[in-house]
Design a protein around this motif. Sequence first.
Motif, PDB file in Angstrom:
ATOM      1  N   LEU A 105      -1.211  60.842  83.596  1.00 21.94           N
ATOM      2  CA  LEU A 105      -1.806  60.694  82.263  1.00 21.94           C
ATOM      3  C   LEU A 105      -0.829  61.105  81.171  1.00 21.94           C
ATOM      4  O   LEU A 105      -0.984  60.691  80.008  1.00 21.94           O
ATOM      5  N   ASN A 106       0.165  61.924  81.510  1.00 14.81           N
ATOM      6  CA  ASN A 106       1.138  62.389  80.522  1.00 14.81           C
ATOM      7  C   ASN A 106       2.334  61.456  80.396  1.00 14.81           C
ATOM      8  O   ASN A 106       3.256  61.734  79.628  1.00 14.81           O
ATOM      9  N   ARG A 107       2.331  60.370  81.150  1.00 18.71           N
ATOM     10  CA  ARG A 107       3.435  59.414  81.021  1.00 18.71           C
ATOM     11  C   ARG A 107       3.454  58.838  79.608  1.00 18.71           C
ATOM     12  O   ARG A 107       2.423  58.411  79.089  1.00 18.71           O
ATOM     13  N   GLN A 108       4.632  58.812  79.019  1.00 19.10           N
ATOM     14  CA  GLN A 108       4.772  58.251  77.684  1.00 19.10           C
ATOM     15  C   GLN A 108       4.920  56.735  77.772  1.00 19.10           C
ATOM     16  O   GLN A 108       5.537  56.215  78.701  1.00 19.10           O
ATOM     17  N   ILE A 109       4.339  56.042  76.823  1.00 19.25           N
ATOM     18  CA  ILE A 109       4.404  54.584  76.811  1.00 19.25           C
ATOM     19  C   ILE A 109       4.842  54.115  75.421  1.00 19.25           C
ATOM     20  O   ILE A 109       4.554  54.737  74.407  1.00 19.25           O
ATOM     21  N   VAL A 110       5.572  53.032  75.421  1.00 20.80           N
ATOM     22  CA  VAL A 110       5.938  52.333  74.189  1.00 20.80           C
ATOM     23  C   VAL A 110       5.246  50.978  74.235  1.00 20.80           C
ATOM     24  O   VAL A 110       5.449  50.221  75.183  1.00 20.80           O
ATOM     25  N   LYS A 111       4.429  50.703  73.238  1.00 20.53           N
ATOM     26  CA  LYS A 111       3.738  49.414  73.209  1.00 20.53           C
ATOM     27  C   LYS A 111       4.054  48.714  71.896  1.00 20.53           C
ATOM     28  O   LYS A 111       4.044  49.315  70.824  1.00 20.53           O
ATOM     29  N   ASP A 188       3.108  42.399  77.864  1.00 14.61           N
ATOM     30  CA  ASP A 188       3.743  42.181  76.559  1.00 14.61           C
ATOM     31  C   ASP A 188       4.628  40.940  76.607  1.00 14.61           C
ATOM     32  O   ASP A 188       5.663  40.933  77.278  1.00 14.61           O
ATOM     33  N   PRO A 189       4.253  39.868  75.917  1.00 10.37           N
ATOM     34  CA  PRO A 189       5.084  38.651  75.938  1.00 10.37           C
ATOM     35  C   PRO A 189       6.435  38.827  75.266  1.00 10.37           C
ATOM     36  O   PRO A 189       7.355  38.062  75.525  1.00 10.37           O
ATOM     37  N   THR A 190       6.600  39.855  74.396  1.00  8.50           N
ATOM     38  CA  THR A 190       7.899  40.074  73.755  1.00  8.50           C
ATOM     39  C   THR A 190       8.861  40.829  74.663  1.00  8.50           C
ATOM     40  O   THR A 190      10.065  40.859  74.404  1.00  8.50           O
ATOM     41  N   GLY A 191       8.356  41.472  75.718  1.00  6.69           N
ATOM     42  CA  GLY A 191       9.216  42.221  76.633  1.00  6.69           C
ATOM     43  C   GLY A 191       9.694  43.551  76.086  1.00  6.69           C
ATOM     44  O   GLY A 191      10.641  44.131  76.609  1.00  6.69           O
ATOM     45  N   ASN A 192       9.030  44.071  75.038  1.00  5.58           N
ATOM     46  CA  ASN A 192       9.490  45.294  74.379  1.00  5.58           C
ATOM     47  C   ASN A 192       8.580  46.498  74.619  1.00  5.58           C
ATOM     48  O   ASN A 192       8.621  47.456  73.849  1.00  5.58           O
ATOM     49  N   SER A 193       7.749  46.451  75.646  1.00  2.95           N
ATOM     50  CA  SER A 193       6.896  47.594  75.978  1.00  2.95           C
ATOM     51  C   SER A 193       7.412  48.271  77.251  1.00  2.95           C
ATOM     52  O   SER A 193       8.019  47.620  78.108  1.00  2.95           O
ATOM     53  N   HIS A 194       7.147  49.571  77.360  1.00  6.93           N
ATOM     54  CA  HIS A 194       7.672  50.351  78.491  1.00  6.93           C
ATOM     55  C   HIS A 194       6.687  51.454  78.862  1.00  6.93           C
ATOM     56  O   HIS A 194       5.930  51.941  78.020  1.00  6.93           O
ATOM     57  N   ILE A 195       6.715  51.841  80.139  1.00 10.05           N
ATOM     58  CA  ILE A 195       5.974  52.998  80.636  1.00 10.05           C
ATOM     59  C   ILE A 195       6.978  53.931  81.296  1.00 10.05           C
ATOM     60  O   ILE A 195       7.867  53.490  82.030  1.00 10.05           O
ATOM     61  N   GLU A 196       6.852  55.214  81.036  1.00  8.09           N
ATOM     62  CA  GLU A 196       7.808  56.197  81.545  1.00  8.09           C
ATOM     63  C   GLU A 196       7.847  56.196  83.069  1.00  8.09           C
ATOM     64  O   GLU A 196       6.815  56.169  83.744  1.00  8.09           O
ATOM     65  N   ASN A 197       9.042  56.249  83.600  1.00  9.88           N
ATOM     66  CA  ASN A 197       9.272  56.356  85.036  1.00  9.88           C
ATOM     67  C   ASN A 197       9.511  57.824  85.372  1.00  9.88           C
ATOM     68  O   ASN A 197      10.562  58.381  85.038  1.00  9.88           O
ATOM     69  N   LEU A 198       8.555  58.467  86.040  1.00 11.05           N
ATOM     70  CA  LEU A 198       8.676  59.885  86.369  1.00 11.05           C
ATOM     71  C   LEU A 198       9.697  60.146  87.464  1.00 11.05           C
ATOM     72  O   LEU A 198      10.116  61.292  87.655  1.00 11.05           O
ATOM     73  N   LYS A 199      10.104  59.106  88.175  1.00 11.76           N
ATOM     74  CA  LYS A 199      11.090  59.257  89.247  1.00 11.76           C
ATOM     75  C   LYS A 199      12.482  58.831  88.801  1.00 11.76           C
ATOM     76  O   LYS A 199      13.404  58.767  89.620  1.00 11.76           O
ATOM     77  N   ALA A 200      12.643  58.507  87.526  1.00 14.70           N
ATOM     78  CA  ALA A 200      13.934  57.997  87.036  1.00 14.70           C
ATOM     79  C   ALA A 200      15.062  58.955  87.394  1.00 14.70           C
ATOM     80  O   ALA A 200      14.875  60.176  87.331  1.00 14.70           O
ATOM     81  N   PRO A 201      16.196  58.405  87.805  1.00 14.66           N
ATOM     82  CA  PRO A 201      16.575  56.991  87.809  1.00 14.66           C
ATOM     83  C   PRO A 201      16.206  56.237  89.081  1.00 14.66           C
ATOM     84  O   PRO A 201      16.628  55.112  89.268  1.00 14.66           O
ATOM     85  N   SER A 202      15.434  56.847  89.976  1.00 15.29           N
ATOM     86  CA  SER A 202      15.020  56.178  91.208  1.00 15.29           C
ATOM     87  C   SER A 202      13.843  55.250  90.916  1.00 15.29           C
ATOM     88  O   SER A 202      13.253  55.273  89.833  1.00 15.29           O
TER      89      SER A 202
END
Length: 465
Positions: A105-111, A188-202
């Motif tokens: 629930l604490n994952r940051q998202i860009v929409k 997102d049809p523009t391809g500019n949304s993201h959801i945080e990856n908690l395992k990054a960079p894996s």
Amino acid sequence: MDLNAPRIIQEEMKHAGERVTPVFNDLSTDAAEQKPTEIESMCMSCHQMGTTRLLLIQVPFFKELIVGSFECSHCGLKDSEITSAGKIQEKGVKLVLQVSSIADLNRQIVKSDRSTIKIPYVDLEISSKKGGFTTIEGTVNTVCEDLIRAQELNAPQDQEYAAKIKEFISQLKKLLLVHEPFQFIVEDPTGNSHIENLKAPSVDPLLHVLYFARTKQQDEDLGLTHSSDTVGPDQAHLSETPMAGEPGVEPIDISDEVLQFPSNCTLCNAPCETNMKTVNIPRFKQVIIMAMVCDNCGYRDNEVKSGSGIAEKGHKLTLHIKDSIDLSRDILKSDTASCTIPELDFHLAHGSLGGRFTTVEGLISNMRDQLKDTAFTFTGGDSAEPSHHQKMTELCVKLDDIISAKMLDVHIVLDDPAGNSYLQDIYEPEVDPCLSVEVYERTEEQNDDLGLFGMNTSSTDAPLS
């Protein structure tokens, strides 16, 4: 907000080349650098004239943003909005997250303002009208707050409708307890949304990123020209000027020429020139190299595209880096290739960094810079875990150690389903003990990602009249 805002933004960009400073300034606390544009616009509440302020800024990860605010001195109405001014990606993106714990629930998202959020578990679908930077929990709470206001407005007139809203709000609040896993989808049809990856960079096993080709309607909604709107085969020879390839016209050889075409800087959006040249890589294939230098802000960028289409099979290239000589090998990473360093548990998805023709050292430097520019944005918010920031810092240090040849005996793996990536063989014609090439059959999913399914070739198969 004022409907003339897009026109004003276009005028600002049109004259960008005449300015000393870029259109989009870096985010700064210096008031002299952050002067908004003020225009008069009509208040939608009292229909009197209010003031709209527009500020063009550049921030990490979001790149260019248009920050707008409106204030009416007559009725006191205030409104604000953040709109992405970055370019629309070649493909849309669909992010599917399996929320299974409170940490998710604490994952940051860009929409973006074109994205759609879905939670199938409660049959919820939200079409975003504003872009934002929030969390999964924040998104659900915002929906609850909007529904509570709607319930208060409709309660006196329709008790049954208000009761249904109340029941739905309780279902949303139960989601925040995560008694059962549920899916959180951002499309997102523009391809500019993201959801945080908690395992990054894996690779995050709970987060699936799918890229898709936009439909004709989605392209039209974004103001893009669809491929079907281009000139048809029956109109292809209506031009009075003979074209290369037509009967009686000799083909033009541009292999030794550097072509130029106008474009805009991806950093400050000022007009600039992009150079393009075709290059034949020995024992590989033809590629197209594009390079851009902005005279306004000094930004440089380059990208490589395949000039020979998609190979019949995918290629997987594995290089064992044993000494500093291996770091100087030429490498071509196409935009369809993923990159992995198993020893660091590091995975770069296809599409990241675009196409690159550089050295192994240069590619690793690009990956490190990409981490610093984008991933650290997700590890610097209030809801970010300190351990995530530490993990990213340690990874960047290890990448620096590889670049400086302090850390060797690692592998770099390029997996390209299109078969358009290349790694230099420095032992040729002998067998290279550090380089292995695996040719494999693509899966149906990979063929679908490359657009090979449902391809309409009827117009190219038709004989020329």
